[in-house]
Design a protein around this motif. Structure first.
Motif, PDB file in Angstrom:
ATOM      1  N   MET A 142      10.579 -13.619   9.117  1.00 47.63           N
ATOM      2  CA  MET A 142       9.675 -14.700   8.717  1.00 47.63           C
ATOM      3  C   MET A 142      10.327 -16.056   8.942  1.00 47.63           C
ATOM      4  SD  MET A 142       6.845 -15.860   7.601  1.00 47.63           S
ATOM      5  CE  MET A 142       5.912 -14.482   6.915  1.00 47.63           C
ATOM      6  N   LYS A 143      11.610 -16.143   8.663  1.00 50.63           N
ATOM      7  CA  LYS A 143      12.326 -17.404   8.863  1.00 50.63           C
ATOM      8  C   LYS A 143      12.321 -17.800  10.340  1.00 50.63           C
ATOM      9  CE  LYS A 143      16.828 -17.647   8.124  1.00 50.63           C
ATOM     10  NZ  LYS A 143      18.150 -17.734   7.437  1.00 50.63           N
ATOM     11  N   GLU A 178      23.619 -25.225   6.506  1.00 45.74           N
ATOM     12  CA  GLU A 178      23.657 -24.097   7.433  1.00 45.74           C
ATOM     13  C   GLU A 178      23.871 -22.754   6.740  1.00 45.74           C
ATOM     14  OE1 GLU A 178      27.900 -25.669   7.135  1.00 45.74           O
ATOM     15  OE2 GLU A 178      25.892 -26.527   7.310  1.00 45.74           O
ATOM     16  N   ASP A 179      24.201 -22.765   5.458  1.00 52.64           N
ATOM     17  CA  ASP A 179      24.488 -21.520   4.733  1.00 52.64           C
ATOM     18  C   ASP A 179      23.284 -21.101   3.892  1.00 52.64           C
ATOM     19  OD1 ASP A 179      27.010 -21.636   5.835  1.00 52.64           O
ATOM     20  OD2 ASP A 179      27.924 -22.572   4.073  1.00 52.64           O
ATOM     21  N   ASP A 180      22.812 -19.901   4.139  1.00 53.51           N
ATOM     22  CA  ASP A 180      21.638 -19.356   3.458  1.00 53.51           C
ATOM     23  C   ASP A 180      22.095 -18.451   2.311  1.00 53.51           C
ATOM     24  OD1 ASP A 180      19.350 -17.984   2.667  1.00 53.51           O
ATOM     25  OD2 ASP A 180      18.519 -17.940   4.683  1.00 53.51           O
ATOM     26  N   MET A 181      21.723 -18.803   1.079  1.00 53.71           N
ATOM     27  CA  MET A 181      22.165 -18.037  -0.082  1.00 53.71           C
ATOM     28  C   MET A 181      21.509 -16.657  -0.165  1.00 53.71           C
ATOM     29  SD  MET A 181      24.493 -19.829  -1.481  1.00 53.71           S
ATOM     30  CE  MET A 181      24.887 -20.365   0.203  1.00 53.71           C
ATOM     31  N   VAL A 182      20.345 -16.509   0.442  1.00 55.86           N
ATOM     32  CA  VAL A 182      19.721 -15.178   0.503  1.00 55.86           C
ATOM     33  C   VAL A 182      20.589 -14.258   1.358  1.00 55.86           C
ATOM     34  CG1 VAL A 182      17.698 -13.880   1.253  1.00 55.86           C
ATOM     35  CG2 VAL A 182      17.412 -16.109   0.159  1.00 55.86           C
ATOM     36  N   GLU A 183      21.111 -14.797   2.444  1.00 58.50           N
ATOM     37  CA  GLU A 183      22.001 -14.023   3.302  1.00 58.50           C
ATOM     38  C   GLU A 183      23.306 -13.695   2.581  1.00 58.50           C
ATOM     39  OE1 GLU A 183      22.496 -16.177   6.909  1.00 58.50           O
ATOM     40  OE2 GLU A 183      20.421 -15.879   7.559  1.00 58.50           O
ATOM     41  N   MET A 184      23.768 -14.597   1.743  1.00 58.81           N
ATOM     42  CA  MET A 184      24.987 -14.333   0.977  1.00 58.81           C
ATOM     43  C   MET A 184      24.811 -13.114   0.077  1.00 58.81           C
ATOM     44  SD  MET A 184      27.070 -16.701  -1.772  1.00 58.81           S
ATOM     45  CE  MET A 184      25.921 -16.325  -3.111  1.00 58.81           C
ATOM     46  N   PHE A 211      17.152  -8.027  13.927  1.00 54.22           N
ATOM     47  CA  PHE A 211      15.924  -7.456  14.481  1.00 54.22           C
ATOM     48  C   PHE A 211      15.865  -7.737  15.982  1.00 54.22           C
ATOM     49  CE2 PHE A 211      15.222 -11.657  12.669  1.00 54.22           C
ATOM     50  CZ  PHE A 211      14.751 -12.368  13.759  1.00 54.22           C
ATOM     51  N   THR A 212      15.045  -6.964  16.677  1.00 49.90           N
ATOM     52  CA  THR A 212      14.838  -7.156  18.108  1.00 49.90           C
ATOM     53  C   THR A 212      13.610  -8.023  18.336  1.00 49.90           C
ATOM     54  OG1 THR A 212      13.426  -5.198  18.293  1.00 49.90           O
ATOM     55  CG2 THR A 212      15.811  -4.872  18.539  1.00 49.90           C
ATOM     56  N   GLU A 213      13.438  -8.488  19.553  1.00 50.80           N
ATOM     57  CA  GLU A 213      12.257  -9.284  19.894  1.00 50.80           C
ATOM     58  C   GLU A 213      10.985  -8.463  19.714  1.00 50.80           C
ATOM     59  OE1 GLU A 213      11.499 -12.451  20.775  1.00 50.80           O
ATOM     60  OE2 GLU A 213      13.540 -12.942  20.171  1.00 50.80           O
ATOM     61  N   GLU A 214      11.083  -7.173  20.028  1.00 48.28           N
ATOM     62  CA  GLU A 214       9.917  -6.294  19.865  1.00 48.28           C
ATOM     63  C   GLU A 214       9.521  -6.189  18.393  1.00 48.28           C
ATOM     64  OE1 GLU A 214      12.578  -5.594  21.616  1.00 48.28           O
ATOM     65  OE2 GLU A 214      11.774  -5.622  23.667  1.00 48.28           O
ATOM     66  N   GLU A 215      10.530  -6.060  17.523  1.00 46.04           N
ATOM     67  CA  GLU A 215      10.254  -5.969  16.083  1.00 46.04           C
ATOM     68  C   GLU A 215       9.664  -7.272  15.559  1.00 46.04           C
ATOM     69  OE1 GLU A 215      13.536  -2.803  14.354  1.00 46.04           O
ATOM     70  OE2 GLU A 215      14.213  -4.817  14.889  1.00 46.04           O
ATOM     71  N   LEU A 216      10.177  -8.386  16.060  1.00 41.36           N
ATOM     72  CA  LEU A 216       9.645  -9.683  15.641  1.00 41.36           C
ATOM     73  C   LEU A 216       8.196  -9.846  16.093  1.00 41.36           C
ATOM     74  CD1 LEU A 216      10.005 -12.448  14.376  1.00 41.36           C
ATOM     75  CD2 LEU A 216      10.943 -13.264  16.551  1.00 41.36           C
ATOM     76  N   LYS A 217       7.919  -9.438  17.311  1.00 48.03           N
ATOM     77  CA  LYS A 217       6.548  -9.542  17.824  1.00 48.03           C
ATOM     78  C   LYS A 217       5.600  -8.671  17.008  1.00 48.03           C
ATOM     79  CE  LYS A 217       3.859  -9.258  22.095  1.00 48.03           C
ATOM     80  NZ  LYS A 217       3.891  -8.968  23.551  1.00 48.03           N
ATOM     81  N   GLU A 218       6.049  -7.472  16.680  1.00 47.57           N
ATOM     82  CA  GLU A 218       5.237  -6.566  15.860  1.00 47.57           C
ATOM     83  C   GLU A 218       4.983  -7.175  14.476  1.00 47.57           C
ATOM     84  OE1 GLU A 218       5.463  -1.993  14.054  1.00 47.57           O
ATOM     85  OE2 GLU A 218       6.839  -2.638  15.642  1.00 47.57           O
ATOM     86  N   TYR A 249       7.126 -23.933  14.130  1.00 44.14           N
ATOM     87  CA  TYR A 249       7.379 -25.358  13.945  1.00 44.14           C
ATOM     88  C   TYR A 249       7.723 -26.022  15.273  1.00 44.14           C
ATOM     89  CZ  TYR A 249       9.868 -29.625  12.621  1.00 44.14           C
ATOM     90  OH  TYR A 249      10.277 -30.930  12.524  1.00 44.14           O
ATOM     91  N   LEU A 250       8.511 -25.336  16.101  1.00 44.91           N
ATOM     92  CA  LEU A 250       8.882 -25.885  17.404  1.00 44.91           C
ATOM     93  C   LEU A 250       7.657 -26.136  18.282  1.00 44.91           C
ATOM     94  CD1 LEU A 250      12.070 -23.770  18.283  1.00 44.91           C
ATOM     95  CD2 LEU A 250      11.990 -26.156  17.545  1.00 44.91           C
TER      96      LEU A 250
END
Length: 420
Positions: A183-184, A284-290, A342-349, A191-192
């Motif tokens: 989702m991120k 640049e540091d994501d606390m969810v990732e932490m 994730f892969t590009e295919e997974e992101l597209k799905e 946005y781009l």
């Protein structure tokens, strides 16, 4: 306190191991030499929320069962398979009447809570004709056939449901984290698309710069290795690294003094490593990732050290792990920034799924708008009818008033004639 300790892990799943560890020989530690050491009263430690939707019910059942001396005695003699198989649940028939009465009340409250949840869900779908008995079947932590009595079947179902759900809890968290990362990335790309070519290049450059900045961190020690534990010993505990002793380390970080390192106590050991990579002040540091990194570290150590897979580390398991080659010469630890989620295919799905959900929401929003417009039309119609009715009543009242002020004589002529 035995059941309370179990609650911090897999609740019933870990009971036997807990009782075994209570017999371990205590290790003397001079905690006055430890920085900021505070005495811990295990009775005051609240078990963490498991994330299960029946968490509160589970805690209350454990608290009540803990008060029965007979059940506690049987529990001390039971092995882990006896607990998981449900044989221990049969002992519920022998607990005191007072305890059974409390358990009955807890079950009635839980059934009532579930019914309220079902009703709220169905009300949101404008459903009617609720069959609570049929819908309660979806909840597998209690016996829905008897909503008023807590029986041995209920304890058996509660044990098995909690064991199964907690075993799958980490897997579910990983899946949710993967969705979070997709989702991120999806939102970043969307946005781009809204930017001009020049702004888009600037944003992409900034993104790559932040990515490199995040990846530029000190070496992260392998979780559970000697280097990692010695760093905690020296920097967090304030002890001389030359005096590092695994037994003392274990006792020192067994915060509630129950003879185990549980999941929360293990995760606390990784704070120093995580601080090398993540800083809440850095963009640049994501606390969810932490937190995902912390979870991965804990899972890794549990897989390496927890030989009986009860989600608790005993002193014996801990010491045995320190004798392995991996403890002294571990492989390098790959942090999340070195991995692809994730892969590009997974992101597209995933994006297709989001699109379908958005379209469904738009459809429902359109239907709700139509319903709103129809309700407004009916409201306006009722208001018009109300106004018309009000006007008719006023006319009738005026006519009646005129008749009262203008009395007539026989023949239809007024008693008073105007003066000429």
């Amino acid at each position: 306190m035995r059941w309370s300790t179990i609650l911090q892990q897999c609740y019933f799943l870990s009971v036997t191991c807990l009782l075994t560890a209570l017999e371990a020989v205590p290790i003397d530690i001079d905690k006055t030499k430890v920085k900021g050491a505070q005495p811990v009263d295990s009775a005051k430690i609240e078990p963490p929320d498991t994330g299960l939707y029946y968490d509160e019910y589970l805690k209350q059942v454990i608290d009540v069962l803990e008060t029965d001396n007979h059940f506690r005695e049987k529990l001390q003699k039971a092995d882990i398979e006896e607990i998981k198989s449900g044989r221990l649940s049969k002992e519920l028939d022998l607990v005191s009447h007072h305890v059974r009465t409390k358990l009955d009340e807890l079950k009635r409250q839980e059934v009532g809570r579930l019914r309220m949840l079902i009703k709220a869900k169905l009300d949101s779908l404008h459903d009617t004709g609720i069959d609570y008995h049929a819908l309660l079947k979806q909840f597998d932590h209690l016996n829905h056939m008897n909503p008023d009595k807590f029986e041995s079947t209920d304890l058996d179902m509660l044990i098995k449901a909690a064991t199964s759900d907690l075993e799958n809890y980490d897997k579910t968290r990983h899946e949710e984290f993967k969705k979070y990362e997709m989702m991120k990335e999806h939102e970043r790309r969307e946005y781009l698309k809204t930017l001009s070519e020049e702004k888009r290049k600037e944003e992409e450059s900034k993104f790559e710069e932040m990515k490199k900045k995040h990846e530029n961190h000190p070496k992260v020690n392998h979780p559970g290795s000697k280097d990692q534990l010695k760093e905690v010993w020296e920097e967090a505990d304030g002890l001389d690294p030359n005096d590092f002793d695994p037994k003392t380390f274990f006792k020192l970080h067994d915060v509630n003094n129950d003879g185990f390192l549980d999941e929360q106590e293990l995760e606390a050991l990784f704070t120093k490593e995580l601080e090398k990579v993540y800083d809440p002040k850095n963009e640049e540091d994501d606390m969810v990732e932490m937190e995902e990194e912390r979870l991965r570290m804990r899972e890794h150590v549990m897989n390496e050290v927890d030989s009986n897979k009860d989600r608790l580390v005993t002193l014996e398991e801990f010491l045995k792990a320190t004798e392995k080659k991996e403890f002294l010469e571990p492989d390098s630890w790959e942090t999340l920034d070195q991995q692809q989620f994730f892969t590009e295919e997974e992101l597209k799905e995933y994006e297709n799924l989001i699109s379908l959900q958005e379209n469904e929401l738009k459809k429902k929003a359109g239907e709700l708008q139509k319903q709103k417009e129809e309700l407004q039309r009916q409201h306006d119609q009722l208001e018009a009818q109300k106004l018309e009715y009000h006007q008719v009543i006023q006319q009738m009242e005026q006519k009646k008033l005129q008749q009262e002020l203008s009395p007539s004589v026989p023949g239809g002529e007024s008693k008073f004639k105007p003066l000429i």
